[in-house]
Write a protein that holds these residues in place. Structure first.
Motif, PDB file in Angstrom:
ATOM      1  N   ASN A  79      42.956  51.646  49.068  1.00  0.00           N
ATOM      2  CA  ASN A  79      41.488  51.610  49.032  1.00  0.00           C
ATOM      3  C   ASN A  79      40.904  50.272  49.484  1.00  0.00           C
ATOM      4  O   ASN A  79      39.703  50.076  49.425  1.00  0.00           O
ATOM      5  N   TRP A  80      41.749  49.333  49.898  1.00  0.00           N
ATOM      6  CA  TRP A  80      41.319  48.010  50.369  1.00  0.00           C
ATOM      7  C   TRP A  80      40.666  47.167  49.278  1.00  0.00           C
ATOM      8  O   TRP A  80      40.063  46.135  49.563  1.00  0.00           O
ATOM      9  N   LEU A  81      40.786  47.557  48.049  1.00  0.00           N
ATOM     10  CA  LEU A  81      40.248  46.743  46.970  1.00  0.00           C
ATOM     11  C   LEU A  81      41.119  45.512  46.745  1.00  0.00           C
ATOM     12  O   LEU A  81      42.341  45.561  46.931  1.00  0.00           O
ATOM     13  N   PRO A  82      40.514  44.401  46.338  1.00  0.00           N
ATOM     14  CA  PRO A  82      41.314  43.207  46.069  1.00  0.00           C
ATOM     15  C   PRO A  82      42.241  43.413  44.871  1.00  0.00           C
ATOM     16  O   PRO A  82      41.857  44.054  43.883  1.00  0.00           O
ATOM     17  N   ARG A  83      43.466  42.866  44.962  1.00  0.00           N
ATOM     18  CA  ARG A  83      44.400  42.891  43.837  1.00  0.00           C
ATOM     19  C   ARG A  83      44.288  41.524  43.156  1.00  0.00           C
ATOM     20  O   ARG A  83      45.111  40.640  43.389  1.00  0.00           O
ATOM     21  N   THR A  84      43.271  41.361  42.334  1.00  0.00           N
ATOM     22  CA  THR A  84      42.953  40.043  41.775  1.00  0.00           C
ATOM     23  C   THR A  84      44.073  39.496  40.893  1.00  0.00           C
ATOM     24  O   THR A  84      44.185  38.280  40.730  1.00  0.00           O
ATOM     25  N   GLU A  85      44.891  40.382  40.336  1.00  0.00           N
ATOM     26  CA  GLU A  85      45.984  39.912  39.482  1.00  0.00           C
ATOM     27  C   GLU A  85      47.034  39.130  40.269  1.00  0.00           C
ATOM     28  O   GLU A  85      47.848  38.398  39.686  1.00  0.00           O
ATOM     29  N   ARG A  86      47.017  39.258  41.615  1.00  0.00           N
ATOM     30  CA  ARG A  86      47.984  38.543  42.452  1.00  0.00           C
ATOM     31  C   ARG A  86      47.413  37.231  42.997  1.00  0.00           C
ATOM     32  O   ARG A  86      48.171  36.421  43.538  1.00  0.00           O
ATOM     33  N   PHE A  87      46.128  37.004  42.873  1.00  0.00           N
ATOM     34  CA  PHE A  87      45.508  35.788  43.388  1.00  0.00           C
ATOM     35  C   PHE A  87      46.141  34.560  42.713  1.00  0.00           C
ATOM     36  O   PHE A  87      46.166  34.444  41.484  1.00  0.00           O
TER      37      PHE A  87
END
Length: 226
Positions: free
Chosen positions: A210-218
């Motif tokens: 869905n192209w959503l950011p995976r903020t947990e990987r930032f």
């Protein structure tokens, strides 16, 4: 054109200095493939320290001096010795090491790597679909363990005859062992082709979904403490 450059000389200078910085000091590298699953995912953007091993003339592979030595377990970006494509893999064997692979298991300098904690999961392979995946912690020569992935249903090079890594060259493998074009296919990687050491994930997005950011990987370190 000259008038435009004169009027925008500040911007032109910024672009030139930024280009030099990216090619000589630090860079970022998008992950386009599954070869480093499960540790790096498509859509991750990793920070690369270009001064970890070499100082180079900007925009070239001309080495001016060495700043550090690659270590087993380092995740490294480099230019492929076959076609110059930028790749990212893990350093497995160093110059002078005698290395072989027996049914996915590495033996380096006569010492077998340790494998522990098999986890059964699934992985989606582009053009193939969802396959069974086995994830296991690999520990080489007493170093820091890292997770590798094995795909039992995929035809792959699971054995490698014993060889000695030549001077100033390195053997690289992808963590996704059965879905990686690494030193089993492209050969050893000369030191001059090393670009830098990947340190952490800067940002990440689910580009296959869905192209959503995976903020947990930032900001995630690629070398977690264990």
């Amino acid at each position: 054109m000259k008038n435009w450059i004169r009027a925008n000389k500040g911007f032109v200078m910024f672009v030139m200095l930024f280009g030099i910085f990216r090619t000589a000091v630090a860079d970022w590298n998008p992950i386009p493939s599954a070869s480093m699953h499960p540790n790096l995912l498509e859509g991750d953007v990793v920070f690369v320290n270009r001064l970890a091993y070499n100082v180079k003339v900007p925009l070239t592979d001309i080495v001016l001096g060495h700043t550090g030595e690659p270590q087993r377990g380092d995740i490294v970006t480099f230019s492929s010795p076959t076609d110059g494509t930028r790749l990212i893999k893990r350093v497995i064997a160093l110059p002078g090491d005698r290395v072989e692979m027996r049914n996915e298991r590495l033996v380096i300098n006569g010492q077998a790597a340790d494998y522990d904690g098999v986890v059964r999961t699934a992985d989606h392979i582009k053009g193939v679909g969802e396959l069974t995946a086995l994830q296991v912690a690999e520990k080489i020569d007493g170093g820091r363990p890292h997770t590798i992935q094995i795909l039992p249903q995929v035809q792959a090079r699971r054995d490698m005859a014993a060889l000695v890594v030549p001077a100033d060259q390195y053997l690289m493998l992808g963590d996704n062992r059965d879905n990686s074009a690494d030193s089993r296919y492209i050969g050893m990687v000369p030191r001059a082709l090393l670009i830098g050491r990947a340190e952490r994930v800067l940002a990440s997005a689910d580009i296959q979904g869905n192209w959503l950011p995976r903020t947990e990987r930032f900001g995630m370190s690629l070398y977690p403490l264990r």
